[in-house]
Structure formats: C-alpha cells, structure tokens
Design a protein around this motif. Structure first.
Motif, short mmCIF file in Angstrom:
data_model
loop_
_atom_site.label_atom_id
_atom_site.label_comp_id
_atom_site.label_asym_id
_atom_site.label_seq_id
_atom_site.Cartn_x
_atom_site.Cartn_y
_atom_site.Cartn_z
N ASP A 48 9.84 19.72 54.16
CA ASP A 48 10.01 20.79 53.16
C ASP A 48 11.28 21.60 53.39
O ASP A 48 11.84 22.15 52.44
CB ASP A 48 8.80 21.73 53.22
CG ASP A 48 7.48 21.00 53.07
OD1 ASP A 48 7.32 20.29 52.06
OD2 ASP A 48 6.63 21.11 53.99
N GLU A 129 8.08 28.42 47.49
CA GLU A 129 7.93 27.82 46.16
C GLU A 129 7.34 26.42 46.25
O GLU A 129 6.46 26.05 45.46
CB GLU A 129 9.29 27.78 45.46
CG GLU A 129 9.21 27.26 44.04
CD GLU A 129 10.57 27.30 43.35
OE1 GLU A 129 10.71 26.64 42.29
OE2 GLU A 129 11.48 27.97 43.86
N THR A 130 7.80 25.65 47.23
CA THR A 130 7.28 24.29 47.41
C THR A 130 5.80 24.31 47.74
O THR A 130 5.01 23.52 47.20
CB THR A 130 8.05 23.57 48.53
OG1 THR A 130 9.43 23.52 48.20
CG2 THR A 130 7.52 22.16 48.74
N GLU A 132 3.62 26.68 47.05
CA GLU A 132 2.84 27.16 45.91
C GLU A 132 2.62 26.04 44.89
O GLU A 132 1.52 25.89 44.34
CB GLU A 132 3.57 28.34 45.25
CG GLU A 132 3.53 29.62 46.08
CD GLU A 132 4.34 30.75 45.47
OE1 GLU A 132 5.05 30.49 44.47
OE2 GLU A 132 4.26 31.89 45.97
N LYS A 133 3.66 25.25 44.64
CA LYS A 133 3.51 24.12 43.72
C LYS A 133 2.52 23.10 44.27
O LYS A 133 1.75 22.49 43.52
CB LYS A 133 4.87 23.44 43.51
CG LYS A 133 5.84 24.26 42.68
CD LYS A 133 7.15 23.51 42.50
CE LYS A 133 8.14 24.32 41.66
NZ LYS A 133 9.44 23.61 41.50
N GLN A 136 -0.89 24.49 43.58
CA GLN A 136 -1.18 24.51 42.15
C GLN A 136 -1.61 23.14 41.63
O GLN A 136 -2.31 23.04 40.63
CB GLN A 136 0.06 24.99 41.38
CG GLN A 136 0.33 26.48 41.53
CD GLN A 136 1.66 26.90 40.95
OE1 GLN A 136 2.39 26.08 40.36
NE2 GLN A 136 2.01 28.17 41.10
N LYS A 137 -1.19 22.11 42.31
CA LYS A 137 -1.57 20.75 41.92
C LYS A 137 -2.97 20.39 42.41
O LYS A 137 -3.43 19.27 42.24
CB LYS A 137 -0.56 19.75 42.47
CG LYS A 137 0.81 19.85 41.83
CD LYS A 137 1.77 18.83 42.41
CE LYS A 137 3.14 18.92 41.77
NZ LYS A 137 4.11 17.94 42.35
#
Length: 312
Positions: A48, A129-130, A132-133, A136-137
């Motif tokens: 990441d 941000e990575t 959180e995405k 979210q998936k």
C-alpha cells in the motif's frame, strides 16, 4: 604507487590528471541487484505504501533513478536517514524540496530510532484512502503493507529493526547484507516487505558513483582507496575546509588536495619507514571518519545541485 610518485627521499608529486572522473571507473551491477528490481516490480501490487530510504548526506546520489518509474502513483514517503550527520539547514532544504513535489520527506536516524514514530503515522496517513476503499468493498480490514526501497548500506535493516521493535534482520556496515524477500510485522498492525538494496546498471554520472563510494554504498574492496580518499579530501576542502582543519589540527587546507592529504598524514604520524607517508592509511582514516561524522556534519548535495548534476 603509480599516481603518487616520489621525487626524492621525502618529496612526493601528484599527477592532477588522476583526479579526473574516469579514474575510479565505477560500473557495477551485481546479479542480485537485477533480481531485486524484478522483485520490486513483481511485489509492488501487494503493498500500500512505498518507503524510499535515502542517505541525507547525498539524497540525489542515493536515489535510484528506476524507483520513480517502478513506483508510479503508489503512495510514497521519503526518509532522509543519517540525518544526524547533516546540518539542520541542509535537511530543511531537502524537506522543502520534496514538499514542493507533493512528497513527505522525514529526517530520521535509523540507528537510534529518531523520527520512527513520524514514519508510522505518515504511513497511516498516506494509506488512509486505500484502506477506506478496501473496507467499502466489504472486505475485512487488514494490516497496512509497506515496502522499503533503497541503495545498499543506506540503513534499511536498521530501520526495519526499529519499526518492528526487535532485531528482525541482519545489519552491518557493508553493502549487500540483506539478500532476499522478507515480510516483517511492525508496529501499529503493519507488515513490511523488505528487499535488498538496488543500484542501477551503470553510472552515467561518475560524481554520483563517487558520492556512493564516499558513503560505502559501493564496497571499498573494488575501489582505489587512495584516490577515493583524495577525492573526498578535495570535496570537503571545498564544502567545509574549517572542519578538516579542526579535525586534523592542520594549519590550512593546501592549494592542492594532495597537500592537505600529506598534512593530515604528517599530523597523525601515518608513516611507513622513516619519511614515506602511508597514503592508504590516510585515505581510510578520512573516509571512515567522514562516514562516522567525526569530521563534522557535512551534506555533500543540496537541492540547488540537482539540475546541475542531472544535466552533466
């Protein structure tokens, strides 16, 4: 010695042509470094954040020119290691330089851990941000995965040991200690992929190669130590002559580097026989004392040098 020619029992002349850039003829690319580049390429998708570890004394020369292409848009943090060997104003210039590029640069000392907490918090920040995405998936939260890249002997193993809080990797003041891929658990629920140091296939700019040799990113054993030591004396004479004078208790830096080298040798009593100076011992002493910060806090490169160096 071919380059140091005796004219009498105790008089030595120096061939100035020997100081030209081509004399060290540094062109080094061991097979394991090619494999490491492939390792970075193949594993980059697994991480990441990329930590680019540079030597704060030579941020330009210790930067692998392949890294920008390899890393691409992946979140990156620059660490200026061995910052204790530099003047604060020089470090501030480099931090601002990277800030202007949109990259956070953090001065650290991997040996004593200074700046390590900032590294951990910044890894969390740039990967937020990575992560959180990822959540979210609908996927389960996992550790932040980090890769450290850097040239040999820049301090990666020491950094990993501080990040993990234990001695996870072998360290040493010799390039090439770390040999293969290692996943290491570090503080704050993170995982780190370590890789060996990378150098590039050839040195188009010999000044870059010499800077790496000064800091021992290139093994002393493959170089002409006397010439390397003389080149370092020449560089410090230009950048910080007062540091040489103070450290070696000489009256002044000489009109030529060889004059300063001989003055240092005479002050230290580095003789073989009654009158002949031991140039190898003088060179090794100056190189080692520079590397240990005993001569002074000396930064060999500044942001203002970048365009000049890249255009040579």
């Amino acid at each position: 010695m071919d380059k140091l020619k005796k004219k009498g029992s105790d008089e030595v002349s120096y061939n100035d042509d020997y100081l030209s850039n081509d004399n060290l003829n540094i062109n080094w690319y061991p097979g394991h470094m090619k494999k490491t580049k492939e390792l970075v390429q193949n594993n980059l998708k697994l991480v990441d954040v990329v930590i680019e570890l540079l030597d704060a004394r030579i941020p330009l020369s210790s930067k692998n020119p392949d890294i920008d292409k390899l890393v691409g848009s992946k979140p990156r943090i620059v660490l200026l290691n061995k910052s204790d060997l530099c003047k604060k104003e020089d470090l501030d210039e480099w931090v601002q330089y990277y800030l202007n590029l949109g990259i956070k640069a953090i001065p650290i000392n991997a040996m004593n851990g200074n700046g390590i907490n900032k590294v951990i918090s910044e890894c969390r920040e740039v990967s937020k941000e990575t992560m959180e995405k990822f959540i979210q998936k609908g996927r389960k939260a996992r550790a932040i995965r980090i890769m450290i890249v850097g040239v040999p002997n820049v301090g990666k193993s020491s950094l990993i040991n501080k990040l993990s809080g234990k001695k996870s990797t072998q360290t040493g003041d010799r390039p090439g200690i770390t040999k293969g891929k290692q996943w290491v658990k570090i503080k704050g629920d993170m995982e780190l992929l370590d890789t060996p140091g990378i150098l590039w296939p050839k040195f188009d700019n010999q000044e870059v190669a010499v800077n790496l040799a000064f800091t021992r990113a290139i093994k002393d054993e493959i170089l002409d130590i006397e010439t390397l030591g003389l080149k370092l004396i020449e560089r410090i004479s230009d950048l910080a002559p007062e540091d040489l004078i103070k450290r070696y208790k000489i009256d002044e830096v000489g009109p030529q580097p060889i004059d300063t080298m001989e003055a240092i040798g005479k002050k230290r009593g580095f003789l073989v026989g009654k009158n002949e100076l031991d140039y190898t011992r003088i060179a090794l002493t100056v190189l080692n004392e520079f590397r240990e910060g005993k001569i002074g806090n000396i930064t060999l490169e500044k942001p203002s040098n970048i365009s000049e160096n890249l255009e040579k």
